[in-house]
Design a protein around this motif. Structure first.
Motif, short mmCIF file in Angstrom:
data_model
loop_
_atom_site.label_atom_id
_atom_site.label_comp_id
_atom_site.label_asym_id
_atom_site.label_seq_id
_atom_site.Cartn_x
_atom_site.Cartn_y
_atom_site.Cartn_z
N UNK A 168 14.04 7.61 -1.41
CA UNK A 168 13.38 6.82 -2.46
C UNK A 168 12.07 6.31 -1.90
N UNK A 169 11.01 6.53 -2.63
CA UNK A 169 9.66 6.22 -2.17
C UNK A 169 9.07 5.11 -3.04
N UNK A 170 8.97 3.91 -2.47
CA UNK A 170 8.52 2.76 -3.25
C UNK A 170 7.01 2.83 -3.51
N UNK A 171 6.62 2.47 -4.73
CA UNK A 171 5.21 2.42 -5.10
C UNK A 171 4.62 1.08 -4.66
N UNK A 172 3.39 1.12 -4.17
CA UNK A 172 2.72 -0.09 -3.69
C UNK A 172 1.33 -0.19 -4.29
N UNK A 173 0.83 -1.42 -4.37
CA UNK A 173 -0.55 -1.65 -4.80
C UNK A 173 -1.47 -1.50 -3.59
N UNK A 174 -2.56 -0.78 -3.77
CA UNK A 174 -3.53 -0.55 -2.69
C UNK A 174 -4.82 -1.28 -3.06
N UNK A 236 -11.77 1.38 -1.42
CA UNK A 236 -12.62 0.68 -0.46
C UNK A 236 -14.03 0.50 -1.01
N UNK A 237 -14.50 1.50 -1.77
CA UNK A 237 -15.85 1.44 -2.34
C UNK A 237 -15.97 0.45 -3.49
N UNK A 238 -14.85 -0.11 -3.93
CA UNK A 238 -14.89 -1.11 -4.99
C UNK A 238 -14.82 -0.54 -6.39
N UNK A 239 -14.48 0.77 -6.50
CA UNK A 239 -14.39 1.38 -7.83
C UNK A 239 -13.20 0.83 -8.60
N UNK A 240 -12.14 0.49 -7.90
CA UNK A 240 -10.95 -0.04 -8.55
C UNK A 240 -9.83 -0.18 -7.54
N UNK A 241 -8.67 -0.62 -8.01
CA UNK A 241 -7.47 -0.70 -7.18
C UNK A 241 -6.56 0.46 -7.59
N UNK A 242 -5.47 0.65 -6.87
CA UNK A 242 -4.61 1.80 -7.15
C UNK A 242 -3.16 1.48 -6.86
N UNK A 243 -2.29 2.27 -7.43
CA UNK A 243 -0.87 2.27 -7.09
C UNK A 243 -0.57 3.62 -6.45
N UNK A 244 0.02 3.58 -5.25
CA UNK A 244 0.31 4.80 -4.51
C UNK A 244 1.73 4.76 -3.94
N UNK A 245 2.31 5.92 -3.68
CA UNK A 245 3.63 5.95 -3.04
C UNK A 245 3.51 5.55 -1.57
#
Length: 314
Positions: A168-174, A236-245
Motif C-alpha cells: 500500500x502506497x500512501x499519497x502525500x502532499x509535496x 519548487x519553481x512555485x507553479x503549484x503544489x502536488x499530491x504524489x505517492x
C-alpha cells in the motif's frame, strides 16, 4: 518426420563404421540397430548405406544426412538442457512490465535479489501505466505486470489473471520547503483548497480530483505531467503544489521540497499480475517471490525529512 533415436543410432553407425560396433557402443543389439536404420531409410525415402562385402559405405543421401546429423543432435541436446534448466529454475527469461516508480524501486530491488540467488533468470523490463500495462499482459507482450489501483477502485475482476498484492502506497502532499505548511506534521487536504496544483498521470489525476471533491473543493490544476522529476521541479519553481505517492519519494527528492502525509489518508495499492497458467512456470513463480521480497527491503519514503532542519508544529 525425423526422430532423435534413429538419428543418434545413424550417427554412431557412421562414426564406428558398422551396425555391430554401433550396437556395442550404444548398448543395443545389432538387430535393433538394423531395424532402426531400415526405419530411418523408409522415413527419408532412400537408402543411406550400401554394402561392399564386410564394408559399409554411405550413399549420397547418407553423406548429406551425416553432414547435418551432428548439428541436429547438438541442437536437440542443447534444447533438452535448456528446458531442464528452466524446469529446475537455473535459467529463464521473464518480461516484466511496470510503471516508472515501480521500475526504479521494486523491480530494481527484485533484479538485485535474482542476480544473487537465481543468476540464470533474466529480466526484460517494459514500462507502461495501467490499464495499458495490463493489456500488454493479456496480449502476451509480458509475463508479469506491476500495476496500481486507488482506494475503492477494483483493478482486476476478469478471469484468467492472478493478483499478488505487494504494498500500500500512501499519497502525500509535496510542497516547497518555504511553504507556510511545510512544518506541519500532517495536512488536511481541504487546507490546500486555494493552492494551484501540479497533476500527474490521467489515472492519478482522476483520483486526485475525486478526493478534492470529497474534501469540498475543485482544484485549480495549473500544470499536468507524467514525469515525477518534472513535477517536483515545478513545485519548487512555485507553479503549484502536488499530491504524489510515497513510492516516488523513495528515489526522487528535490532538496527544496518537503512531503507531508494527508488527511483523509489515501492509498494506492500496488500489485503484481500474471496469467493464472503462468504461475505454474517456475521462473515466473520465482520472479513473483523476488518482487515480494523486494518490497520488504524498500524503506518507506520518510515524508517530512526535510523539515528536520526546523521545528515541526501542528
Amino acid at each position: 518426420m525425423l526422430e532423435s533415436r534413429p538419428l543418434r543410432m545413424f550417427h554412431e553407425v557412421v562414426r564406428t563404421g558398422s551396425y555391430s560396433a554401433a550396437a556395442e557402443a550404444l548398448g543395443y543389439t545389432q538387430p535393433a540397430i538394423s531395424q532402426q536404420m531400415r526405419t530411418l531409410e523408409r522415413t527419408v525415402g532412400t537408402p543411406l548405406f550400401t554394402r561392399s562385402g564386410r564394408h559399409m559405405q554411405l550413399t549420397e543421401a547418407g553423406e548429406v544426412l551425416a553432414r547435418h546429423v551432428q548439428s541436429v543432435l547438438s541442437g536437440l541436446d542443447a534444447a533438452e538442457q535448456q528446458v531442464a534448466a528452466i524446469k529446475n529454475l537455473a535459467t529463464g527469461r521473464i518480461r516484466v512490465c511496470a510503471f516508472p516508480s515501480a521500475s526504479a524501486t521494486i523491480v530494481a530491488a527484485a533484479v538485485t535479489h535474482l542476480k544473487a540467488t537465481r543468476p540464470g533468470i533474466r529480466v526484460q523490463l517494459l514500462e507502461a501505466e495501467p490499464p495499458e500495462s495490463l493489456q500488454l499482459l493479456h496480449d502476451g507482450k509480458c509475463d508479469i505486470t506491476l500495476a496500481f489501483s486507488y482506494d475503492g477502485m477494483s483493478e482486476v475482476e476478469e478471469s484468467g489473471l492472478s493478483q499478488i498484492p505487494l504494498m500500500d502506497d500512501e499519497m502525500v502532499a509535496v510542497l516547497p520547503i518555504d511553504h507556510p505548511m511545510s512544518r506541519r506534521r500532517r495536512i488536511e487536504l481541504r487546507e490546500l483548497a486555494d493552492e494551484a496544483w501540479i497533476a500527474g498521470c490521467p489515472r492519478c489525476r482522476t483520483t486526485f480530483v475525486q478526493s478534492c471533491a470529497a474534501a469540498g473543493f475543485e482544484p485549480e490544476i495549473a500544470f499536468s505531467t507524467d514525469d515525477n522529476l518534472a513535477m517536483q521541479s515545478l513545485v519548487v519553481a512555485g507553479v503549484g503544489v502536488a499530491v504524489m505517492p510515497s513510492l516516488v519519494l523513495a528515489f526522487l527528492r528535490h532538496p527544496k521540497l518537503v512531503a507531508r502525509p494527508l488527511r483523509p489518508v489515501t492509498h494506492r495499492s500496488v500489485s503484481a499480475y500474471t496469467l493464472k497458467d503462468f504461475t505454474q512456470i517456475p521462473a515466473t513463480a520465482t520472479t513473483l517471490e523476488a518482487l515480494q521480497t523486494a518490497v520488504g527491503t524498500l524503506r518507506p519514503a520518510e515524508t517530512g525529512t526535510r523539515a528536520k532542519t526546523t521545528p515541526e508544529i501542528g
